[in-house]
Motif scaffolding. Structure first.
Motif, PDB file in Angstrom:
ATOM      1  N   VAL A 102      74.287  28.133  19.177  1.00 52.19           N
ATOM      2  CA  VAL A 102      75.165  26.980  19.405  1.00 52.19           C
ATOM      3  C   VAL A 102      75.186  26.620  20.888  1.00 52.19           C
ATOM      4  O   VAL A 102      76.234  26.320  21.462  1.00 52.19           O
ATOM      5  CB  VAL A 102      76.590  27.254  18.886  1.00 52.19           C
ATOM      6  CG1 VAL A 102      76.599  27.380  17.375  1.00 52.19           C
ATOM      7  CG2 VAL A 102      77.171  28.522  19.513  1.00 52.19           C
ATOM      8  N   GLY A 103      74.014  26.613  21.505  1.00 53.46           N
ATOM      9  CA  GLY A 103      73.924  26.412  22.948  1.00 53.46           C
ATOM     10  C   GLY A 103      74.567  25.131  23.435  1.00 53.46           C
ATOM     11  O   GLY A 103      75.091  25.078  24.555  1.00 53.46           O
ATOM     12  N   GLU A 104      74.541  24.071  22.624  1.00 52.45           N
ATOM     13  CA  GLU A 104      75.100  22.795  23.065  1.00 52.45           C
ATOM     14  C   GLU A 104      76.601  22.879  23.327  1.00 52.45           C
ATOM     15  O   GLU A 104      77.169  22.013  23.992  1.00 52.45           O
ATOM     16  CB  GLU A 104      74.820  21.712  22.030  1.00 52.45           C
ATOM     17  CG  GLU A 104      75.516  21.929  20.701  1.00 52.45           C
ATOM     18  CD  GLU A 104      74.948  21.037  19.603  1.00 52.45           C
ATOM     19  OE1 GLU A 104      75.747  20.368  18.940  1.00 52.45           O
ATOM     20  OE2 GLU A 104      73.712  21.003  19.427  1.00 52.45           O
ATOM     21  N   LEU A 105      77.267  23.926  22.806  1.00 50.05           N
ATOM     22  CA  LEU A 105      78.699  24.086  23.017  1.00 50.05           C
ATOM     23  C   LEU A 105      79.014  24.770  24.348  1.00 50.05           C
ATOM     24  O   LEU A 105      80.177  24.844  24.745  1.00 50.05           O
ATOM     25  CB  LEU A 105      79.309  24.903  21.878  1.00 50.05           C
ATOM     26  CG  LEU A 105      79.082  24.389  20.454  1.00 50.05           C
ATOM     27  CD1 LEU A 105      79.741  25.319  19.440  1.00 50.05           C
ATOM     28  CD2 LEU A 105      79.603  22.960  20.296  1.00 50.05           C
ATOM     29  N   THR A 106      77.996  25.254  25.045  1.00 52.40           N
ATOM     30  CA  THR A 106      78.213  26.047  26.255  1.00 52.40           C
ATOM     31  C   THR A 106      78.988  25.317  27.345  1.00 52.40           C
ATOM     32  O   THR A 106      79.915  25.900  27.937  1.00 52.40           O
ATOM     33  CB  THR A 106      76.867  26.564  26.805  1.00 52.40           C
ATOM     34  OG1 THR A 106      76.216  27.337  25.791  1.00 52.40           O
ATOM     35  CG2 THR A 106      77.064  27.416  28.046  1.00 52.40           C
ATOM     36  N   PRO A 107      78.678  24.053  27.690  1.00 43.91           N
ATOM     37  CA  PRO A 107      79.443  23.415  28.776  1.00 43.91           C
ATOM     38  C   PRO A 107      80.945  23.370  28.512  1.00 43.91           C
ATOM     39  O   PRO A 107      81.745  23.671  29.406  1.00 43.91           O
ATOM     40  CB  PRO A 107      78.826  22.011  28.849  1.00 43.91           C
ATOM     41  CG  PRO A 107      77.426  22.199  28.369  1.00 43.91           C
ATOM     42  CD  PRO A 107      77.536  23.219  27.261  1.00 43.91           C
ATOM     43  N   GLY A 108      81.342  23.006  27.299  1.00 42.88           N
ATOM     44  CA  GLY A 108      82.763  22.950  26.986  1.00 42.88           C
ATOM     45  C   GLY A 108      83.414  24.316  26.991  1.00 42.88           C
ATOM     46  O   GLY A 108      84.549  24.480  27.460  1.00 42.88           O
ATOM     47  N   ILE A 109      82.708  25.316  26.464  1.00 42.47           N
ATOM     48  CA  ILE A 109      83.252  26.679  26.466  1.00 42.47           C
ATOM     49  C   ILE A 109      83.369  27.198  27.897  1.00 42.47           C
ATOM     50  O   ILE A 109      84.350  27.862  28.258  1.00 42.47           O
ATOM     51  CB  ILE A 109      82.368  27.603  25.604  1.00 42.47           C
ATOM     52  CG1 ILE A 109      82.491  27.201  24.135  1.00 42.47           C
ATOM     53  CG2 ILE A 109      82.752  29.063  25.801  1.00 42.47           C
ATOM     54  CD1 ILE A 109      81.536  27.920  23.218  1.00 42.47           C
ATOM     55  N   ALA A 110      82.390  26.880  28.752  1.00 42.54           N
ATOM     56  CA  ALA A 110      82.453  27.313  30.148  1.00 42.54           C
ATOM     57  C   ALA A 110      83.654  26.696  30.856  1.00 42.54           C
ATOM     58  O   ALA A 110      84.321  27.367  31.661  1.00 42.54           O
ATOM     59  CB  ALA A 110      81.158  26.941  30.865  1.00 42.54           C
ATOM     60  N   ALA A 111      83.944  25.432  30.564  1.00 43.42           N
ATOM     61  CA  ALA A 111      85.093  24.782  31.189  1.00 43.42           C
ATOM     62  C   ALA A 111      86.396  25.464  30.769  1.00 43.42           C
ATOM     63  O   ALA A 111      87.271  25.719  31.595  1.00 43.42           O
ATOM     64  CB  ALA A 111      85.113  23.301  30.827  1.00 43.42           C
ATOM     65  N   VAL A 112      86.525  25.766  29.472  1.00 39.44           N
ATOM     66  CA  VAL A 112      87.717  26.472  29.003  1.00 39.44           C
ATOM     67  C   VAL A 112      87.787  27.857  29.642  1.00 39.44           C
ATOM     68  O   VAL A 112      88.859  28.309  30.075  1.00 39.44           O
ATOM     69  CB  VAL A 112      87.710  26.580  27.467  1.00 39.44           C
ATOM     70  CG1 VAL A 112      88.854  27.470  26.982  1.00 39.44           C
ATOM     71  CG2 VAL A 112      87.809  25.195  26.832  1.00 39.44           C
ATOM     72  N   ALA A 113      86.655  28.549  29.723  1.00 38.42           N
ATOM     73  CA  ALA A 113      86.627  29.903  30.284  1.00 38.42           C
ATOM     74  C   ALA A 113      87.063  29.919  31.741  1.00 38.42           C
ATOM     75  O   ALA A 113      87.649  30.904  32.213  1.00 38.42           O
ATOM     76  CB  ALA A 113      85.229  30.491  30.146  1.00 38.42           C
ATOM     77  N   ALA A 114      86.796  28.826  32.458  1.00 43.05           N
ATOM     78  CA  ALA A 114      87.210  28.754  33.860  1.00 43.05           C
ATOM     79  C   ALA A 114      88.729  28.709  33.995  1.00 43.05           C
ATOM     80  O   ALA A 114      89.265  28.945  35.086  1.00 43.05           O
ATOM     81  CB  ALA A 114      86.589  27.528  34.528  1.00 43.05           C
ATOM     82  N   LEU A 115      89.436  28.412  32.896  1.00 44.27           N
ATOM     83  CA  LEU A 115      90.899  28.326  32.894  1.00 44.27           C
ATOM     84  C   LEU A 115      91.551  29.525  32.203  1.00 44.27           C
ATOM     85  O   LEU A 115      92.768  29.560  32.044  1.00 44.27           O
ATOM     86  CB  LEU A 115      91.335  27.037  32.185  1.00 44.27           C
ATOM     87  CG  LEU A 115      90.759  25.733  32.737  1.00 44.27           C
ATOM     88  CD1 LEU A 115      91.051  24.582  31.786  1.00 44.27           C
ATOM     89  CD2 LEU A 115      91.315  25.445  34.128  1.00 44.27           C
ATOM     90  N   ALA A 116      90.750  30.488  31.780  1.00 50.69           N
ATOM     91  CA  ALA A 116      91.253  31.585  30.965  1.00 50.69           C
ATOM     92  C   ALA A 116      91.969  32.652  31.787  1.00 50.69           C
ATOM     93  O   ALA A 116      91.978  32.622  33.027  1.00 50.69           O
ATOM     94  CB  ALA A 116      90.095  32.221  30.183  1.00 50.69           C
ATOM     95  N   GLU A 117      92.543  33.617  31.082  1.00 49.79           N
ATOM     96  CA  GLU A 117      93.253  34.725  31.729  1.00 49.79           C
ATOM     97  C   GLU A 117      92.292  35.800  32.237  1.00 49.79           C
ATOM     98  O   GLU A 117      92.621  36.535  33.168  1.00 49.79           O
ATOM     99  CB  GLU A 117      94.235  35.359  30.746  1.00 49.79           C
ATOM    100  CG  GLU A 117      95.318  34.425  30.256  1.00 49.79           C
ATOM    101  CD  GLU A 117      96.188  35.071  29.187  1.00 49.79           C
ATOM    102  OE1 GLU A 117      96.034  36.295  28.945  1.00 49.79           O
ATOM    103  OE2 GLU A 117      97.014  34.364  28.590  1.00 49.79           O
ATOM    104  N   GLY A 118      91.135  35.922  31.584  1.00 52.40           N
ATOM    105  CA  GLY A 118      90.203  36.982  31.945  1.00 52.40           C
ATOM    106  C   GLY A 118      88.773  36.495  31.985  1.00 52.40           C
ATOM    107  O   GLY A 118      88.469  35.334  31.699  1.00 52.40           O
ATOM    108  N   GLU A 119      87.883  37.394  32.328  1.00 52.88           N
ATOM    109  CA  GLU A 119      86.464  37.074  32.506  1.00 52.88           C
ATOM    110  C   GLU A 119      85.793  36.722  31.193  1.00 52.88           C
ATOM    111  O   GLU A 119      86.141  37.241  30.125  1.00 52.88           O
ATOM    112  CB  GLU A 119      85.763  38.278  33.132  1.00 52.88           C
ATOM    113  CG  GLU A 119      84.283  38.105  33.364  1.00 52.88           C
ATOM    114  CD  GLU A 119      83.663  39.319  34.046  1.00 52.88           C
ATOM    115  OE1 GLU A 119      83.960  39.525  35.241  1.00 52.88           O
ATOM    116  OE2 GLU A 119      82.914  40.070  33.380  1.00 52.88           O
ATOM    117  N   SER A 120      84.812  35.835  31.278  1.00 49.76           N
ATOM    118  CA  SER A 120      83.982  35.483  30.122  1.00 49.76           C
ATOM    119  C   SER A 120      82.516  35.704  30.463  1.00 49.76           C
ATOM    120  O   SER A 120      82.087  35.511  31.607  1.00 49.76           O
ATOM    121  CB  SER A 120      84.174  34.008  29.733  1.00 49.76           C
ATOM    122  OG  SER A 120      85.486  33.762  29.261  1.00 49.76           O
ATOM    123  N   VAL A 121      81.742  36.110  29.447  1.00 49.34           N
ATOM    124  CA  VAL A 121      80.299  36.244  29.573  1.00 49.34           C
ATOM    125  C   VAL A 121      79.674  35.467  28.416  1.00 49.34           C
ATOM    126  O   VAL A 121      79.920  35.775  27.243  1.00 49.34           O
ATOM    127  CB  VAL A 121      79.851  37.724  29.533  1.00 49.34           C
ATOM    128  CG1 VAL A 121      78.327  37.809  29.626  1.00 49.34           C
ATOM    129  CG2 VAL A 121      80.504  38.517  30.661  1.00 49.34           C
TER     130      VAL A 121
END
Length: 456
Positions: free
Chosen positions: A337-356
């Protein structure tokens, strides 16, 4: 391949002040039809034995480029709008339809692909069936996107193609009115569209086609499953790995396709920024007509955004997604589901913890180098994103306003708009690039916020 990430847009486009959310969003957003379904359906309808209909197709730059490409090859496409509810399966007020009148493709012709991967990859196999030369060209970025898998495969199957050894655009397909077809090996690790392109026209080849992937991990498998399902619905006989076939091998037998009457599903990937808006503001968004069963990769948002702290419910109204006030980090393989990566990255930048985010090295070959672009732009707002060999590592940091450049990439634009909901002073460069798949995005975004109103 060299990818240049210059923040200067060649057309000198203006900056769009991303609206700040007044509080928790609370809205119902109707998203337009699926680009992936629309463009696959157009190719299949062009190959059919009888005319067909596409109801509620997506009208965007990518799909209109496909329409114009088919028309240049002699395929008839008529556009109608119905204001009544008499069209089967189409609610009142949403009756736009395209009637596709198939014909033997003809050259000489010239096809402009813009920067649409589906157009640059799905049309050359159809053009190989034309009588006469068909030249393909597109936006400057299209010259850098990989096309070698389709070019090399078509040559093995009997086509003559001039590309001066580039393995990319511009190129000319010299059609002879037929393709012998048969078995072919390709490396589709840079784009699953190589497989789909050959399968969609395979029923028209004299021997059909057998596509065997012989490379690294194959990305975006849901898109190949979508191709297989749509071929079968059009009457084609397809053998695929998920239905008892060999791993990484797909076979399509030669035969006539049916002219269908197809209602296009909403584009679930284009629903992502609206669902994410609920997550990052602790609000609620409903997307009507979300299908109960689908091959669209965007359906994975239900599971991914739930893991990031939200709650969802699928019922007769559609999909309702609710933010809980917490945004959790995510460790996920997004290869399918690579096309979802930009939106998930934006949400991850606002999260409580680290994302990979893993499994998405192929995004370096999309509309832009999406991994480099996301790293540069989120970090430009104060974030901490680092590229890995196959993805991104995102450590949340307090963000500030600034310009979010988009590199003519629609998913970068919606990611910037999403960050602007909760970060004051974000300006998105070239919001109009969303017209690639969602021309009404700015209006839908403002409408979502207007219907939400101030937080009580």
């Amino acid at each position: 391949m060299t990818v240049h990430l210059s923040p200067e847009h060649p057309s000198g486009t203006s900056l769009w002040p991303a609206p700040l959310a007044p509080g928790s969003v609370d809205a119902t957003v109707t998203v337009p039809g699926s680009k992936s379904v629309t463009n696959r359906a157009l190719i299949l309808a062009a190959h059919a034995a009888d005319p067909g209909w596409l109801r509620r197709p997506l009208r965007s730059r990518d799909t209109l480029l496909m329409v114009e490409g088919l028309r240049s090859l002699g395929i008839g496409i008529e556009e109608t709008v119905s204001s009544s509810s008499s069209v089967s399966g189409v609610p009142e007020g949403r009756g736009e339809a395209w009637r596709v009148i198939p014909a033997a493709p003809q050259g000489p012709a010239t096809v402009h692909v813009g920067n649409a991967g589906t157009v640059m990859r799905f049309l050359p196999p159809l053009a190989a069936l034309a009588e006469g030369p068909v030249r393909f060209d597109g936006d400057p970025r299209s010259h850098e996107r990989p096309l070698h898998g389709v070019i090399n495969a078509l040559r093995v199957l009997g086509a003559r193609i001039e590309d001066e050894g580039r393995g990319a655009l511009p190129l000319t397909v010299h059609g002879t009115g037929m393709i012998e077809g048969g078995p072919v090996e390709i490396d589709a690790s840079s784009s699953s569209q190589f497989v789909s392109a050959l399968l969609l026209s395979g029923p028209r080849f004299n021997q059909g086609v057998e596509v065997r992937h012989v490379g690294g991990p194959l990305p975006s498998m849901p898109h190949i499953r979508m191709t297989v399902d749509m071929l079968r619905a059009a009457g084609a006989q397809v053998t695929a790995p998920e239905s008892g076939g060999e791993p990484d091998v797909w076979r399509v037998t030669p035969g006539a396709l049916l002219g269908r009457d197809l209602v296009v599903e909403p584009d679930l990937s284009n629903a992502q920024p609206f669902l994410a808006a609920a997550l990052v503001t602790g609000g609620t968004v409903t997307i009507p007509d979300w299908p109960e069963h689908t091959t669209q990769p965007g359906d994975a948002l239900r599971e991914l955004f739930t893991r990031m702290g939200g709650e969802c419910r699928l019922d007769g109204r559609g999909l309702t997604f609710r933010g809980t006030g917490r945004i959790l980090g995510l460790d996920a393989d997004l290869s399918e589901v690579g096309e979802l990566t930009p939106g998930i990255a934006a949400v991850a930048a606002l999260a409580e913890g680290e994302s990979v985010l893993r499994g998405v090295a192929h995004l370096r070959l999309h509309e832009t180098d999406r991994l480099a672009a996301l790293t540069r732009e989120i970090n430009g707002l104060g974030g901490e994103v680092t590229e890995t060999a196959d993805g991104l590592r995102i450590r949340p940091r307090p963000l500030h306003g600034g310009v979010f450049h988009t590199y003519e990439d629609h998913r970068l634009a919606t990611a910037g708009a999403l960050l602007g909901l909760v970060v004051k002073g974000v300006e998105v460069e070239d919001i109009a690039t969303t017209a690639k798949t969602m021309p009404d995005f700015p209006e839908l975004w403002h409408g979502m916020l207007a219907s939400s109103g101030p937080k009580a």
